[in-house]
Design a protein around this motif. Sequence first.
Motif, mmCIF file in Angstrom:
data_model
loop_
_atom_site.group_PDB
_atom_site.id
_atom_site.type_symbol
_atom_site.label_atom_id
_atom_site.label_comp_id
_atom_site.label_asym_id
_atom_site.label_seq_id
_atom_site.Cartn_x
_atom_site.Cartn_y
_atom_site.Cartn_z
ATOM 1 N N ASN A 90 -22.158 1.761 -37.183
ATOM 2 C CA ASN A 90 -23.578 1.453 -37.087
ATOM 3 C C ASN A 90 -24.108 1.944 -35.741
ATOM 4 O O ASN A 90 -23.343 2.213 -34.816
ATOM 5 C CB ASN A 90 -23.835 -0.037 -37.309
ATOM 6 C CG ASN A 90 -23.119 -0.893 -36.294
ATOM 7 O OD1 ASN A 90 -22.601 -0.399 -35.314
ATOM 8 N ND2 ASN A 90 -23.102 -2.190 -36.536
ATOM 9 N N PRO A 91 -25.414 2.097 -35.598
ATOM 10 C CA PRO A 91 -25.975 2.699 -34.378
ATOM 11 C C PRO A 91 -25.672 1.914 -33.103
ATOM 12 O O PRO A 91 -25.480 2.500 -32.045
ATOM 13 C CB PRO A 91 -27.482 2.722 -34.656
ATOM 14 C CG PRO A 91 -27.604 2.680 -36.128
ATOM 15 C CD PRO A 91 -26.426 1.896 -36.622
ATOM 16 N N LEU A 141 -23.754 3.401 -29.802
ATOM 17 C CA LEU A 141 -24.385 3.366 -28.488
ATOM 18 C C LEU A 141 -23.435 2.754 -27.452
ATOM 19 O O LEU A 141 -23.296 3.265 -26.340
ATOM 20 C CB LEU A 141 -25.697 2.576 -28.548
ATOM 21 C CG LEU A 141 -26.485 2.480 -27.265
ATOM 22 C CD1 LEU A 141 -26.984 3.855 -26.865
ATOM 23 C CD2 LEU A 141 -27.648 1.526 -27.440
ATOM 24 N N VAL A 142 -22.761 1.684 -27.827
ATOM 25 C CA VAL A 142 -21.801 1.040 -26.919
ATOM 26 C C VAL A 142 -20.649 1.985 -26.622
ATOM 27 O O VAL A 142 -20.224 2.123 -25.469
ATOM 28 C CB VAL A 142 -21.289 -0.290 -27.529
ATOM 29 C CG1 VAL A 142 -20.118 -0.827 -26.733
ATOM 30 C CG2 VAL A 142 -22.406 -1.309 -27.596
ATOM 31 N N ARG A 143 -20.142 2.656 -27.623
ATOM 32 C CA ARG A 143 -19.034 3.591 -27.418
ATOM 33 C C ARG A 143 -19.439 4.721 -26.477
ATOM 34 O O ARG A 143 -18.688 5.107 -25.587
ATOM 35 C CB ARG A 143 -18.562 4.145 -28.755
ATOM 36 C CG ARG A 143 -17.425 5.144 -28.592
ATOM 37 C CD ARG A 143 -16.954 5.653 -29.916
ATOM 38 N NE ARG A 143 -16.186 4.596 -30.574
ATOM 39 C CZ ARG A 143 -15.592 4.743 -31.740
ATOM 40 N NH1 ARG A 143 -15.686 5.880 -32.383
ATOM 41 N NH2 ARG A 143 -14.917 3.756 -32.266
ATOM 42 N N ARG A 144 -20.634 5.261 -26.653
ATOM 43 C CA ARG A 144 -21.110 6.332 -25.761
ATOM 44 C C ARG A 144 -21.268 5.833 -24.329
ATOM 45 O O ARG A 144 -20.946 6.538 -23.379
ATOM 46 C CB ARG A 144 -22.439 6.891 -26.261
ATOM 47 C CG ARG A 144 -22.287 7.802 -27.439
ATOM 48 C CD ARG A 144 -23.628 8.379 -27.822
ATOM 49 N NE ARG A 144 -23.531 9.154 -29.053
ATOM 50 C CZ ARG A 144 -24.563 9.549 -29.764
ATOM 51 N NH1 ARG A 144 -25.786 9.238 -29.368
ATOM 52 N NH2 ARG A 144 -24.386 10.244 -30.852
#
Length: 66
Positions: free
Chosen positions: A3-4, A8-11
């Motif tokens: 999910n988005p 975002l957290v991974r990036r």
Amino acid sequence: MLNPSSLLVRRAINSFVRHGSHGGQPGENLPFSLTNRFRLTAWFIVFFGSGLAAPFIVLRHQLLKK
């Protein structure tokens, strides 16, 4: 499928790990130098010795007060 929000957290974590390091040498990000062993030992004795001696100094001051 991710999910988005997890994407975002991974990036953000990857960016932090990639740009937040100091080169990987041990002790490079410490506020004191590790090269002089005798100076480091003296600073440790002063730092921890003052913390351990403080209660005894305060106690002596209180007992000697009139």
